[in-house]
Design an enzyme around this catalytic site. Structure first.
Site, PDB file in Angstrom:
ATOM      1  N   ARG A   1       0.868  -1.177   0.000  1.00 28.43           N
ATOM      2  CA  ARG A   1       0.000   0.000   0.000  1.00 28.43           C
ATOM      3  C   ARG A   1       0.900   1.220   0.000  1.00 28.43           C
ATOM      4  O   ARG A   1       1.706   1.406   0.920  1.00 28.43           O
ATOM      5  CB  ARG A   1      -0.929   0.030   1.225  1.00 28.43           C
ATOM      6  CG  ARG A   1      -2.141   0.955   1.039  1.00 28.43           C
ATOM      7  CD  ARG A   1      -2.944   1.111   2.332  1.00 28.43           C
ATOM      8  NE  ARG A   1      -2.156   1.818   3.319  1.00 28.43           N
ATOM      9  CZ  ARG A   1      -2.109   1.486   4.612  1.00 28.43           C
ATOM     10  NH1 ARG A   1      -2.779   0.467   5.082  1.00 28.43           N
ATOM     11  NH2 ARG A   1      -1.353   2.191   5.439  1.00 28.43           N
TER      12      ARG A   1
ATOM     13  N   GLU B   1       4.447   7.137   2.917  1.00 30.55           N
ATOM     14  CA  GLU B   1       5.271   5.938   3.083  1.00 30.55           C
ATOM     15  C   GLU B   1       4.808   4.841   2.141  1.00 30.55           C
ATOM     16  O   GLU B   1       3.714   4.914   1.573  1.00 30.55           O
ATOM     17  CB  GLU B   1       5.267   5.435   4.532  1.00 30.55           C
ATOM     18  CG  GLU B   1       3.913   5.036   5.046  1.00 30.55           C
ATOM     19  CD  GLU B   1       3.970   4.468   6.476  1.00 30.55           C
ATOM     20  OE1 GLU B   1       5.065   4.111   6.941  1.00 30.55           O
ATOM     21  OE2 GLU B   1       2.901   4.399   7.113  1.00 30.55           O
TER      22      GLU B   1
ATOM     23  N   ASN C   1       4.221   0.826   2.180  1.00 29.35           N
ATOM     24  CA  ASN C   1       4.115  -0.315   3.092  1.00 29.35           C
ATOM     25  C   ASN C   1       4.378  -1.610   2.347  1.00 29.35           C
ATOM     26  O   ASN C   1       3.681  -1.931   1.384  1.00 29.35           O
ATOM     27  CB  ASN C   1       2.711  -0.379   3.694  1.00 29.35           C
ATOM     28  CG  ASN C   1       2.376   0.886   4.459  1.00 29.35           C
ATOM     29  OD1 ASN C   1       2.829   1.076   5.577  1.00 29.35           O
ATOM     30  ND2 ASN C   1       1.601   1.776   3.844  1.00 29.35           N
TER      31      ASN C   1
ATOM     32  N   SER D   1      -2.686  -2.968   5.680  1.00 33.99           N
ATOM     33  CA  SER D   1      -3.994  -3.333   6.219  1.00 33.99           C
ATOM     34  C   SER D   1      -5.117  -2.457   5.674  1.00 33.99           C
ATOM     35  O   SER D   1      -4.907  -1.555   4.870  1.00 33.99           O
ATOM     36  CB  SER D   1      -3.958  -3.261   7.740  1.00 33.99           C
ATOM     37  OG  SER D   1      -3.628  -1.968   8.148  1.00 33.99           O
TER      38      SER D   1
ATOM     39  N   LYS E   1      12.134   3.635   6.304  1.00 35.73           N
ATOM     40  CA  LYS E   1      12.232   5.057   5.956  1.00 35.73           C
ATOM     41  C   LYS E   1      13.537   5.360   5.226  1.00 35.73           C
ATOM     42  O   LYS E   1      13.578   6.194   4.333  1.00 35.73           O
ATOM     43  CB  LYS E   1      12.177   5.896   7.245  1.00 35.73           C
ATOM     44  CG  LYS E   1      10.774   6.274   7.654  1.00 35.73           C
ATOM     45  CD  LYS E   1      10.743   7.420   8.645  1.00 35.73           C
ATOM     46  CE  LYS E   1      11.121   6.994  10.032  1.00 35.73           C
ATOM     47  NZ  LYS E   1      10.148   6.107  10.690  1.00 35.73           N
TER      48      LYS E   1
ATOM     49  N   LYS F   1      12.143  13.390  11.472  1.00 33.46           N
ATOM     50  CA  LYS F   1      11.607  12.074  11.851  1.00 33.46           C
ATOM     51  C   LYS F   1      12.728  11.159  12.304  1.00 33.46           C
ATOM     52  O   LYS F   1      13.782  11.121  11.666  1.00 33.46           O
ATOM     53  CB  LYS F   1      10.912  11.408  10.648  1.00 33.46           C
ATOM     54  CG  LYS F   1       9.653  12.102  10.191  1.00 33.46           C
ATOM     55  CD  LYS F   1       8.992  11.293   9.078  1.00 33.46           C
ATOM     56  CE  LYS F   1       7.598  11.826   8.785  1.00 33.46           C
ATOM     57  NZ  LYS F   1       6.904  11.004   7.773  1.00 33.46           N
TER      58      LYS F   1
ATOM     59  N   GLU G   1      12.941   2.605  13.021  1.00 35.36           N
ATOM     60  CA  GLU G   1      11.577   2.116  12.790  1.00 35.36           C
ATOM     61  C   GLU G   1      10.837   2.025  14.118  1.00 35.36           C
ATOM     62  O   GLU G   1      11.408   1.593  15.115  1.00 35.36           O
ATOM     63  CB  GLU G   1      11.624   0.740  12.125  1.00 35.36           C
ATOM     64  CG  GLU G   1      12.257   0.724  10.746  1.00 35.36           C
ATOM     65  CD  GLU G   1      11.549   1.637   9.750  1.00 35.36           C
ATOM     66  OE1 GLU G   1      10.313   1.603   9.693  1.00 35.36           O
ATOM     67  OE2 GLU G   1      12.241   2.397   9.034  1.00 35.36           O
ATOM     68  N   GLY G   2       9.593   2.403  14.111  1.00 30.56           N
ATOM     69  CA  GLY G   2       8.801   2.341  15.337  1.00 30.56           C
ATOM     70  C   GLY G   2       9.321   3.261  16.402  1.00 30.56           C
ATOM     71  O   GLY G   2       9.176   3.014  17.596  1.00 30.56           O
TER      72      GLY G   2
ATOM     73  N   ARG H   1      -7.711   7.315   4.783  1.00 25.27           N
ATOM     74  CA  ARG H   1      -7.735   7.366   6.233  1.00 25.27           C
ATOM     75  C   ARG H   1      -7.715   8.822   6.645  1.00 25.27           C
ATOM     76  O   ARG H   1      -6.848   9.583   6.221  1.00 25.27           O
ATOM     77  CB  ARG H   1      -6.535   6.621   6.816  1.00 25.27           C
ATOM     78  CG  ARG H   1      -6.763   6.281   8.270  1.00 25.27           C
ATOM     79  CD  ARG H   1      -6.086   5.003   8.702  1.00 25.27           C
ATOM     80  NE  ARG H   1      -4.780   4.817   8.084  1.00 25.27           N
ATOM     81  CZ  ARG H   1      -3.812   4.110   8.663  1.00 25.27           C
ATOM     82  NH1 ARG H   1      -3.999   3.565   9.845  1.00 25.27           N
ATOM     83  NH2 ARG H   1      -2.663   3.935   8.054  1.00 25.27           N
TER      84      ARG H   1
END
Lengths: 510, 510
Positions: free
Chosen positions: B134, B153, B155, B160, B336, B398, B402-403, B486
């Protein structure tokens, strides 16, 4: 009939199988709209003040066996049953005579009858009448006898579960094809019969909508169907299945309206002698609709009429030009008393009269579905059977009154009757017991997630729709299609407190 | 671009309209599987110990406007993006060089890389690789400029909401045809574009399943697809939409398996050099399946690897012969850092290299979707822009990791950088801010039933699937289809605490 079918069913489940099956079912149910709003005893209102939560409808883990001969007979007779109840509704004199006797003992029936009389006096504005029926049966399988079909009741109002029962059929059918579903000789041979309840019931409403003809309002308003529903309906997804079919397939605008809002949101213009029922959607003040068909999913039980205003609302609907599903008269035909009078073996042959155009074979097959039942108002066969403990043991005593109290079973009957004044005996009907398979068992997933296994009794319902002209009795459409199997845990003493479960089910024929 | 589209949208709702719309949506959602399991902060576990309750997914009451040009561009570029990420995955040397730099600063990436190295050492047993992607974008509409598409981004794992987003499209489309839905010039002209996310994603999985070929186990086992899922997944109905499509339409057996059960319920026979992944369903101990495709809806975030056992499970999947969706390598491509390297305007032209067979027009259009972004590890353009308050004001900082933690916004950037050791600057990426329409608003129904209206930011996701051979890079299937919108309530200070809502939405093009 081979009772061993039941004694070896359903298949055994080990804990891993049960866990997998239950998870699959609870997820499938939400994924596919086989849902209900949770009961407040499960989810307190304060937890879900906005009413967004849902849970699976109560369902059995396995389809229940049902004799193929009984299932096919029930389907074969449904259009004759539709015809019968339309014909009874048309015979206002016959119905009036029966109701007369009841007006003393039953407030509810008395009230309904008064609504009819009031509208009759003014003159009905609509002669078309729509029935969405469900005829409920049990398979009667006394030991060492072959199976026969016995009617439990005939529903002429708010016949429910068509929406959900067709989904249960899909659920069980898909599960049967799932790897790991326990095998059983019965399940290896067949899948549940197709269930077209949603299509059948929606088509009935759509035909009524179309038959209403052009708008009677001036200037003409757009036409719609109105579902009249209860305030706190937890079974709304059952209704929405029909609504969705009507909007998606039949392209008919449908609104749901709470019974408490009928007088606020609908009107009958006093200037229009045709008496169209006009709906004023509060969400769209600029647009009004003329209602072709009122589909009642409320107003079927005495406790729903909380005040005079509810009776006013019912009268308001009744006197409008909308096609009623059902009319008050048609609702009254579903009373226990009518079932009992039809089943009388002495006196006039009512069936032959009401089904004059039907072949005699069909009439006798239909008659064969009646469980013997007796009026106790005067001396005769009924009183004899009820007072003798030996014959009483094969009977149940049911209150005549609609929405009445508990039944009295078997050998309790003679003592019970002797404990009340003889003048009150007319308030009761004696019915011969139906003998469902004694060893039937199933496992159910309740709406709160509990999994219970128990001895069970299953009731089969067959759906039918009929549209007729009350003036002259001309039938415009008469169809059957779809079924409900409702399976309940058996009460140990049949009259005791009901615990356990009452689940939606589907069928494996044998 | 005409920002006034947003300022007059969505239509006003009076209380009766809102009540009707909210009721319709919350009922429709359950009726049609647009559902989630409720969060424990809404329904405590002790209320629903069996986990049967569900509620509507969070949804907007109206589809959000989105520039047609941007939507069409995103769709047009998706198969090129699929191709790009497949090509990057195939270039292990290129990827390895990038990862090398990160291994110091990012435990998660370091761990994933080690899984790859271990399997590489043994030799991969499967060269086919499946991507269900996605690509997420915003419409960039700075004042007085025309709209352009900027990627947020890409994915490459657990993309999902395909299952639920297609249902939101159906919901909004049906609502638009509902009497009483508020009118608005934008809504009178169009309905949301068709959303084929379920069909596209399922077809991707089905093609992989088929391409796996005959069983590698001896004796041959039946084949299946495995969905690997999180322990307490609340978004399972999104997954079940794909599962249902695979079983009903593609007739492929699919099982869901919790990541914690991978090592218990699957095995790779040590005697079989082809390394088939064998699934042992506990509900069906007699039957085993060979897994053609592992679809990961877990293992995408660092916090999902709670112990060494989780890394073992991931390695176990990776070394098996199942087609991975995705492989560890393909997952790493979604970092990223990869996005940032691709966007570098100096140095080698990575796009031209990876998309060697693609026309230059497509490549430059794809490049145009990159938001400018800079590595801060050494002196250069990135550091200049970050330290100057005037240019910093148009950027966001940023964490590379990750996370990782929170972003640093605009004029906070220079002071923040000066407050940490310069040696840590390489842990951050500087991105030019995307300017979504400033006056966009919408109303959302949350999963707990709250209705909130706010200024919003919408992100568009386009789904794509690609199946390729990692050895040689041959592409067997490359498709796009379906979208996600979204829509989130805008944080007042963009960096503050997120309250409000994050909802599924659909699109009205303009």
């Amino acid at each position: 009939m081979d009772n061993t079918v039941y004694s070896s069913y359903p298949p055994q489940l080990d804990p891993a199988q049960e866990a997998y099956l239950v998870t699959t079912i609870k997820d499938w149910a939400i994924q596919n709209g086989l849902a209900v709003r949770p009961h407040p005893s499960f989810v307190p209102r304060e937890t879900d003040s906005k009413g967004v939560l849902a849970t699976n409808a109560p369902v059995t883990l396995f389809p229940s066996p049902f004799p193929r001969s009984c299932f096919e007979e029930a389907r074969a007779l449904q259009t004759a049953y539709n015809q019968l109840y339309a014909a009874i509704t048309c015979d206002e004199a016959w119905l009036g005579k029966i109701m007369e006797d009841l007006i003393d003992v039953d407030d509810f029936i008395s009230h309904l009858w008064k609504v009819h009389l009031a509208v009759q006096k003014e003159g009905y504005a609509q002669t078309l009448s729509l029935g969405l029926y469900r005829s409920d049966y049990m398979a009667n399988i006394p030991s060492n006898s072959s199976a026969s079909l016995k009617q439990v009741e005939f529903n002429t109002i708010s016949s429910s579960f068509g929406g959900l029962s067709s989904r249960v059929t899909s659920l069980h059918t898909e599960l049967l094809g799932t790897p790991g579903y326990p095998s059983h000789p019965l399940l290896d041979l067949s899948i549940p019969p197709e269930n077209t309840a949603v299509e059948t019931l929606s088509a009935g409403l759509a035909v009524a909508h179309k038959s209403y003809g052009p708008p009677k309002s001036a200037p003409a308003l757009p036409l719609c169907i109105l579902f009249l529903v209860q305030e706190d309906e937890r079974n709304l997804f059952d209704q929405l299945a029909l609504l969705q079919q009507l909007t998606r397939v039949h392209k008919v605008p449908v609104f749901r309206l709470k019974s408490t809002e009928i007088l606020n949101q609908t009107s009958i213009p006093s200037s229009n002698p045709a008496r169209p029922l006009v709906y004023h959607p509060p969400q769209s003040p600029g647009t009004q609709y003329e209602v072709t068909t009122t589909y009642l999913r409320c107003f079927y039980a005495p406790n729903e009429y909380k005040s005079e205003r509810d009776w006013e609302a019912r009268t308001h609907l009744e006197r409008s030009a909308a096609i009623k599903c059902p009319t008050v008269l048609n609702q009254l035909c579903g009373s226990k008393i009518v079932q009992q009078v039809l089943a009388e073996t002495t006196g006039p042959d009512h069936l032959a009269k009401f089904l004059a155009g039907t072949d005699s074979n069909t009439i006798s097959r239909l008659r064969a579905t009646f469980a013997p039942q007796y009026d106790l108002s005067s001396s005769g066969r009924g009183r004899e059977l009820a007072l003798n403990p030996e014959t009483a043991a094969n009977h149940v005593l049911k209150p005549q009154r609609e929405g009445g109290g508990n039944n009295i079973y078997k050998t309790d009957i003679p003592d019970f009757l002797r404990s009340i004044p003889e003048s009150d005996w007319k308030r009761w009907i004696l019915m011969e017991l139906i003998h469902p398979p004694a060893s039937a068992k199933n496992v159910a997933l309740r709406s709160d997630g509990e999994v219970l296994r128990d001895n069970v009794i299953s009731e089969l319902g067959i759906y039918g729709t009929i549209l007729w002209d009350q003036k002259g009795g001309n039938v415009l459409q008469n169809e059957q299609g779809g079924y409900l199997l409702r399976t309940k845990a058996k009460d140990v003493n049949e009259g005791g407190v009901a615990t356990g479960f009452s689940s939606l089910d589907s069928i494996v024929l044998f």
